[in-house]
Design a protein around this motif. Structure first.
Motif, PDB file in Angstrom:
ATOM      1  N   MET A  23      46.390  45.185  36.014  1.00 44.29           N
ATOM      2  CA  MET A  23      45.132  44.722  36.612  1.00 44.29           C
ATOM      3  C   MET A  23      44.846  43.288  36.175  1.00 44.29           C
ATOM      4  O   MET A  23      44.511  42.425  36.990  1.00 44.29           O
ATOM      5  CB  MET A  23      43.986  45.666  36.242  1.00 44.29           C
ATOM      6  CG  MET A  23      44.071  47.009  36.957  1.00 44.29           C
ATOM      7  SD  MET A  23      43.069  48.343  36.236  1.00 44.29           S
ATOM      8  CE  MET A  23      41.407  47.778  36.523  1.00 44.29           C
ATOM      9  N   GLN A  24      45.011  43.043  34.889  1.00 47.17           N
ATOM     10  CA  GLN A  24      44.780  41.687  34.384  1.00 47.17           C
ATOM     11  C   GLN A  24      45.793  40.711  34.972  1.00 47.17           C
ATOM     12  O   GLN A  24      45.435  39.601  35.382  1.00 47.17           O
ATOM     13  CB  GLN A  24      44.861  41.673  32.862  1.00 47.17           C
ATOM     14  CG  GLN A  24      44.612  40.291  32.281  1.00 47.17           C
ATOM     15  CD  GLN A  24      44.496  40.322  30.785  1.00 47.17           C
ATOM     16  OE1 GLN A  24      43.873  41.207  30.215  1.00 47.17           O
ATOM     17  NE2 GLN A  24      45.096  39.332  30.136  1.00 47.17           N
ATOM     18  N   ASP A  25      47.058  41.110  35.028  1.00 50.09           N
ATOM     19  CA  ASP A  25      48.106  40.226  35.541  1.00 50.09           C
ATOM     20  C   ASP A  25      47.869  39.842  37.005  1.00 50.09           C
ATOM     21  O   ASP A  25      47.941  38.660  37.354  1.00 50.09           O
ATOM     22  CB  ASP A  25      49.480  40.887  35.421  1.00 50.09           C
ATOM     23  CG  ASP A  25      49.946  41.056  33.977  1.00 50.09           C
ATOM     24  OD1 ASP A  25      49.329  40.470  33.058  1.00 50.09           O
ATOM     25  OD2 ASP A  25      50.931  41.798  33.785  1.00 50.09           O
ATOM     26  N   VAL A  26      47.584  40.814  37.860  1.00 51.89           N
ATOM     27  CA  VAL A  26      47.418  40.518  39.284  1.00 51.89           C
ATOM     28  C   VAL A  26      46.106  39.765  39.532  1.00 51.89           C
ATOM     29  O   VAL A  26      46.044  38.900  40.402  1.00 51.89           O
ATOM     30  CB  VAL A  26      47.559  41.782  40.164  1.00 51.89           C
ATOM     31  CG1 VAL A  26      46.348  42.695  40.078  1.00 51.89           C
ATOM     32  CG2 VAL A  26      47.868  41.409  41.606  1.00 51.89           C
ATOM     33  N   ALA A  27      45.074  40.035  38.733  1.00 53.65           N
ATOM     34  CA  ALA A  27      43.827  39.275  38.844  1.00 53.65           C
ATOM     35  C   ALA A  27      44.081  37.807  38.503  1.00 53.65           C
ATOM     36  O   ALA A  27      43.613  36.902  39.196  1.00 53.65           O
ATOM     37  CB  ALA A  27      42.755  39.857  37.927  1.00 53.65           C
ATOM     38  N   THR A  28      44.845  37.573  37.444  1.00 53.28           N
ATOM     39  CA  THR A  28      45.171  36.208  37.030  1.00 53.28           C
ATOM     40  C   THR A  28      45.992  35.497  38.099  1.00 53.28           C
ATOM     41  O   THR A  28      45.705  34.343  38.446  1.00 53.28           O
ATOM     42  CB  THR A  28      45.921  36.227  35.686  1.00 53.28           C
ATOM     43  OG1 THR A  28      45.070  36.832  34.700  1.00 53.28           O
ATOM     44  CG2 THR A  28      46.300  34.824  35.242  1.00 53.28           C
ATOM     45  N   LEU A  29      47.002  36.166  38.642  1.00 52.27           N
ATOM     46  CA  LEU A  29      47.826  35.563  39.695  1.00 52.27           C
ATOM     47  C   LEU A  29      46.966  35.184  40.906  1.00 52.27           C
ATOM     48  O   LEU A  29      47.115  34.094  41.470  1.00 52.27           O
ATOM     49  CB  LEU A  29      48.927  36.527  40.130  1.00 52.27           C
ATOM     50  CG  LEU A  29      50.065  36.743  39.139  1.00 52.27           C
ATOM     51  CD1 LEU A  29      50.940  37.917  39.581  1.00 52.27           C
ATOM     52  CD2 LEU A  29      50.890  35.472  38.976  1.00 52.27           C
TER      53      LEU A  29
END
Length: 141
Positions: free
Chosen positions: A33-39
């Motif tokens: 969730m954090q990774d895709v939000a950041t991307l």
């Protein structure tokens, strides 16, 4: 397209996220969730805006609903979109899909925080306009 309402990113589920039950460990979803939000946010030019405003996003809460197990080697599609922006916070939603089936859903409440003081800070209009340009939306059907 970073300005479409829903941002997608796909991965092949790696061995290191598999737990003793043979499927993806629940903790992996929070990281994804954090990774895709950041991307998504970086694709919208968010990193430059954060630096310009001396602020960071801090996760206040995560909620995840697990619907089906996921296994090593599965092709996982992660979808995210911004559902709301308020004075100092934003709600981001997520959907995880394997073989066209939703296997998990989640949301994170993010708080806009002054990088120096650590205190909540009003989300700048420029950032709200960027988010609205890409099209906020509610839950996926």
């Amino acid at each position: 397209d970073p300005y479409s309402a829903v941002y997608e990113h796909s991965i092949t589920v790696p061995a290191e996220v598999i737990d003793e039950h043979g499927h993806v460990n629940n903790v992996a979803y929070v990281q994804w969730m954090q990774d895709v939000a950041t991307l998504h946010f970086e694709a919208m030019g968010g990193a430059e805006m954060m630096t310009a405003h001396g602020a960071v996003w801090v996760a206040r809460s995560h909620q995840i609903e697990y619907l089906r197990p996921v296994f090593e080697g599965d092709e996982l599609v992660m979808r995210t979109w911004i559902a709301t922006t308020e004075r100092v916070k934003s709600l981001r939603r997520y959907e995880f899909v394997v073989d066209g089936k939703t296997i998990a859903r989640g949301e994170t409440e993010w708080v806009f925080v002054d990088a120096e003081s650590g205190r909540p800070k009003r989300i700048p209009e420029e950032m709200k306009e960027t988010v609205q340009k890409q099209g906020m939306r509610g839950p996926l059907p």
